[in-house]
Write an enzyme that holds these catalytic residues in place. Structure first.
Site, PDB file in Angstrom:
ATOM      1  N   HIS A 162      -3.144   7.275   2.230  1.00 30.05           N
ATOM      2  CA  HIS A 162      -3.618   5.978   1.741  1.00 30.05           C
ATOM      3  C   HIS A 162      -5.010   5.720   2.306  1.00 30.05           C
ATOM      4  O   HIS A 162      -5.269   5.980   3.485  1.00 30.05           O
ATOM      5  CB  HIS A 162      -2.643   4.889   2.190  1.00 30.05           C
ATOM      6  N   ASN A 200     -10.172  -0.026  -0.122  1.00 29.02           N
ATOM      7  CA  ASN A 200      -8.712   0.028  -0.086  1.00 29.02           C
ATOM      8  C   ASN A 200      -8.178  -0.536  -1.406  1.00 29.02           C
ATOM      9  O   ASN A 200      -8.298  -1.730  -1.657  1.00 29.02           O
ATOM     10  CB  ASN A 200      -8.217  -0.790   1.115  1.00 29.02           C
ATOM     11  N   CYS A 250       0.813  -1.225   0.000  1.00 26.33           N
ATOM     12  CA  CYS A 250       0.000   0.000   0.000  1.00 26.33           C
ATOM     13  C   CYS A 250       0.847   1.276   0.000  1.00 26.33           C
ATOM     14  O   CYS A 250       0.352   2.340  -0.366  1.00 26.33           O
ATOM     15  CB  CYS A 250      -0.955  -0.003   1.189  1.00 26.33           C
TER      16      CYS A 250
HETATM   17  O1  UT7 Z   1      -3.820  -1.155   3.451  1.00 22.90           O
HETATM   18  C1  UT7 Z   1      -2.995  -1.809   4.369  1.00 22.90           C
HETATM   19  C2  UT7 Z   1      -3.321  -1.399   5.678  1.00 22.90           C
HETATM   20  N1  UT7 Z   1      -4.477  -2.065   6.198  1.00 22.90           N
HETATM   21  C3  UT7 Z   1      -5.208  -1.452   7.091  1.00 22.90           C
HETATM   22  O2  UT7 Z   1      -4.939  -0.303   7.371  1.00 22.90           O
HETATM   23  C4  UT7 Z   1      -6.288  -2.178   7.820  1.00 22.90           C
HETATM   24  C5  UT7 Z   1      -6.162  -1.889   9.270  1.00 22.90           C
HETATM   25  N2  UT7 Z   1      -7.170  -2.495  10.103  1.00 22.90           N
HETATM   26  C6  UT7 Z   1      -8.471  -2.105  10.074  1.00 22.90           C
HETATM   27  O3  UT7 Z   1      -8.851  -1.259   9.282  1.00 22.90           O
HETATM   28  C7  UT7 Z   1      -9.404  -2.685  11.091  1.00 22.90           C
HETATM   29  O4  UT7 Z   1      -8.683  -3.391  12.053  1.00 22.90           O
HETATM   30  C8  UT7 Z   1     -10.474  -3.633  10.464  1.00 22.90           C
HETATM   31  C9  UT7 Z   1     -11.441  -2.822   9.668  1.00 22.90           C
HETATM   32  C10 UT7 Z   1      -9.782  -4.669   9.584  1.00 22.90           C
HETATM   33  C11 UT7 Z   1     -11.248  -4.352  11.561  1.00 22.90           C
HETATM   34  O5  UT7 Z   1     -11.819  -3.419  12.460  1.00 22.90           O
HETATM   35  P1  UT7 Z   1     -11.691  -3.636  14.035  1.00 22.90           P
HETATM   36  O6  UT7 Z   1     -12.461  -2.558  14.669  1.00 22.90           O
HETATM   37  O7  UT7 Z   1     -10.228  -3.742  14.339  1.00 22.90           O
HETATM   38  O8  UT7 Z   1     -12.467  -5.003  14.242  1.00 22.90           O
HETATM   39  P2  UT7 Z   1     -11.932  -6.365  14.857  1.00 22.90           P
HETATM   40  O9  UT7 Z   1     -10.951  -7.023  13.936  1.00 22.90           O
HETATM   41  O10 UT7 Z   1     -11.525  -6.102  16.246  1.00 22.90           O
HETATM   42  O11 UT7 Z   1     -13.263  -7.218  14.835  1.00 22.90           O
HETATM   43  C12 UT7 Z   1     -14.387  -6.883  15.644  1.00 22.90           C
HETATM   44  C13 UT7 Z   1     -15.470  -7.922  15.429  1.00 22.90           C
HETATM   45  C14 UT7 Z   1     -14.989  -9.347  15.536  1.00 22.90           C
HETATM   46  O12 UT7 Z   1     -15.970 -10.108  16.216  1.00 22.90           O
HETATM   47  P3  UT7 Z   1     -15.782 -10.507  17.777  1.00 22.90           P
HETATM   48  O13 UT7 Z   1     -14.507 -11.274  17.817  1.00 22.90           O
HETATM   49  O14 UT7 Z   1     -15.690  -9.182  18.495  1.00 22.90           O
HETATM   50  O15 UT7 Z   1     -16.998 -11.289  18.057  1.00 22.90           O
HETATM   51  C15 UT7 Z   1     -14.898  -9.805  14.112  1.00 22.90           C
HETATM   52  O16 UT7 Z   1     -15.084 -11.195  13.950  1.00 22.90           O
HETATM   53  O17 UT7 Z   1     -16.028  -7.801  14.123  1.00 22.90           O
HETATM   54  C16 UT7 Z   1     -16.043  -9.075  13.481  1.00 22.90           C
HETATM   55  N3  UT7 Z   1     -15.884  -8.892  12.048  1.00 22.90           N
HETATM   56  C17 UT7 Z   1     -16.905  -8.651  11.200  1.00 22.90           C
HETATM   57  N4  UT7 Z   1     -18.218  -8.518  11.380  1.00 22.90           N
HETATM   58  C18 UT7 Z   1     -18.980  -8.238  10.306  1.00 22.90           C
HETATM   59  C19 UT7 Z   1     -14.726  -8.920  11.345  1.00 22.90           C
HETATM   60  N5  UT7 Z   1     -14.974  -8.682  10.044  1.00 22.90           N
HETATM   61  C20 UT7 Z   1     -16.306  -8.511   9.935  1.00 22.90           C
HETATM   62  C21 UT7 Z   1     -17.168  -8.231   8.850  1.00 22.90           C
HETATM   63  N6  UT7 Z   1     -18.481  -8.101   9.086  1.00 22.90           N
HETATM   64  N7  UT7 Z   1     -16.696  -8.070   7.582  1.00 22.90           N
END
Ligand code: UT7
Length: 324
Positions: A251, A281, A116
């Site tokens: 980005h 993204n 990225c």
């Molecule tokens: O371009 C390269 C750089 N990449 C990035 O910058 C990405 C960086 N990371 C992020 O943007 C965020 O961490 C995410 C958007 C990927 C995830 O957001 P988060 O607030 O960190 O969520 P999380 O991973 O802590 O997940 C929270 C909950 C989980 O459920 P439990 O364990 O709390 O029950 C996940 O299983 O959300 C669940 N979850 C979803 N629910 C609905 C994960 N993906 C999804 C989904 N739809 N697509």
């Protein structure tokens, strides 16, 4: 001898026609919702490439659009850099395929892979060639088809990415009172973070392409906590501050990361260019796509001070300050 600057003389983009909304992903059976994706990321839709739309096809169209804005023809270009992690083939490079598709017969072309952060790396690299007389005019392209390497069974990653391409034309010009050009750039990487964002295949390991894997929370923490160092260094080396910026074009991975970074750096929210809602993204393509959007709607104008910044797998990260 007068100092040479790499001046932006054209900017363009291309997005595949097919738009997939969050609701459409949920309808396809992915266990997700528009509400979750919007709240956690700010993404509402993404463009997805058709079967014949390879990365070089997208990149060629974006490059042509940038040449059109510059009023230049392909023969005017003697350097093509394509930042991509989704090349058409392992080799030859996507950049050489774009070079051929545009009908450029001279100069040289190569791909640059910093995920990225690829576009920022590519701008910094092109600037080195142009400012030292190694090339006269460069097409700097970010082009990606991440829809081909995401695991569509993994809801934690597949909802985040989209396809597209953007490009700028940089021209070596003697520095003058306008102060236009790439003023400074700052690049970093730290390979110890490999396991947080990677593809689980490759030509030299599995012999397959592999799929994208990410520990989202870890990437998020690093993105908000650490990558502002390169922006602060760009301010320091150029003698500018957040108040001097006209536009901040980061980005486009996650709206929350972008706004947290802007707040931390004291960059006013109205200076932040956001396209993540429409594009998702698009990895190395996200910054040139955002630049082209802000250019075509009249926000970015000649003389504006524009900061670009990104973080990607590796980790790799960087920032560049451009007087447009
Ligand atoms: O371009 C390269 C750089 N990449 C990035 O910058 C990405 C960086 N990371 C992020 O943007 C965020 O961490 C995410 C958007 C990927 C995830 O957001 P988060 O607030 O960190 O969520 P999380 O991973 O802590 O997940 C929270 C909950 C989980 O459920 P439990 O364990 O709390 O029950 C996940 O299983 O959300 C669940 N979850 C979803 N629910 C609905 C994960 N993906 C999804 C989904 N739809 N697509």
């Amino acid at each position: 001898m007068a100092l040479l600057r790499s001046v932006v003389v054209g900017c363009g983009a291309y997005l595949p026609e097919t738009i997939v909304t969050n609701a459409a992903l949920a309808e396809r059976g992915i266990e997700t919702s528009d509400e979750w994706i919007v709240q956690r990321t700010g993404i509402r839709q993404r463009h997805i490439a058709g079967p014949d739309e390879t990365t070089s096809v997208l990149g060629t169209k974006a490059a042509q659009a940038a040449l059109d804005e510059a009023g230049l023809s392909p023969a005017d270009i003697d350097l093509v850099i394509c930042a991509t992690s989704t090349p058409d083939h392992t080799f030859p490079s996507t950049a050489t395929q774009i070079q051929a598709a545009l009908g450029i017969e001279g100069g040289f072309a190569f791909d640059l892979q910093a995920v990225c952060a690829g576009f920022v790396y590519a701008v910094a690299t092109a600037d080195r060639f142009l400012s030292t007389g190694g090339a006269k005019r460069a097409l700097v392209i970010g082009a990606e088809t991440f829809s081909r390497i995401v695991d569509w069974e993994d809801r934690t990653t597949c909802v985040l990415f989209g396809d597209g391409a953007g490009a700028i034309v940089l021209e070596a010009r003697e520095n003058d009172a306008s102060d236009r050009g790439v003023l400074t750039s700052c690049l970093r990487s730290d390979g110890r973070h490999r396991s947080k964002l990677y593809v689980d295949g490759g030509p030299g390991s599995t012999g397959t392409t592999g799929k994208l894997r990410m520990e989202g929370r870890e990437v998020f923490r690093f993105a908000v906590g650490s990558v502002t160092d390169v922006i602060e260094e760009a301010f320091r080396t150029s003698g500018t501050t957040a108040d001097d910026l006209t536009w901040f074009v980061p980005h486009q991975a996650n709206r929350r990361i972008i706004e947290a970074s802007a707040d931390k750096l004291g960059i006013a929210r109205e200076k932040v260019v956001l396209t993540v809602d429409r594009h998702g993204n698009t990895s190395a393509a996200s910054i040139p796509l955002a630049l082209a959007a802000a250019r075509s709607d009249g926000r970015i104008k000649e003389g504006d001070l524009v900061m670009i910044e990104a973080i990607g797998g590796g980790f790799t990260w960087g920032a560049a300050l451009i007087r447009w």
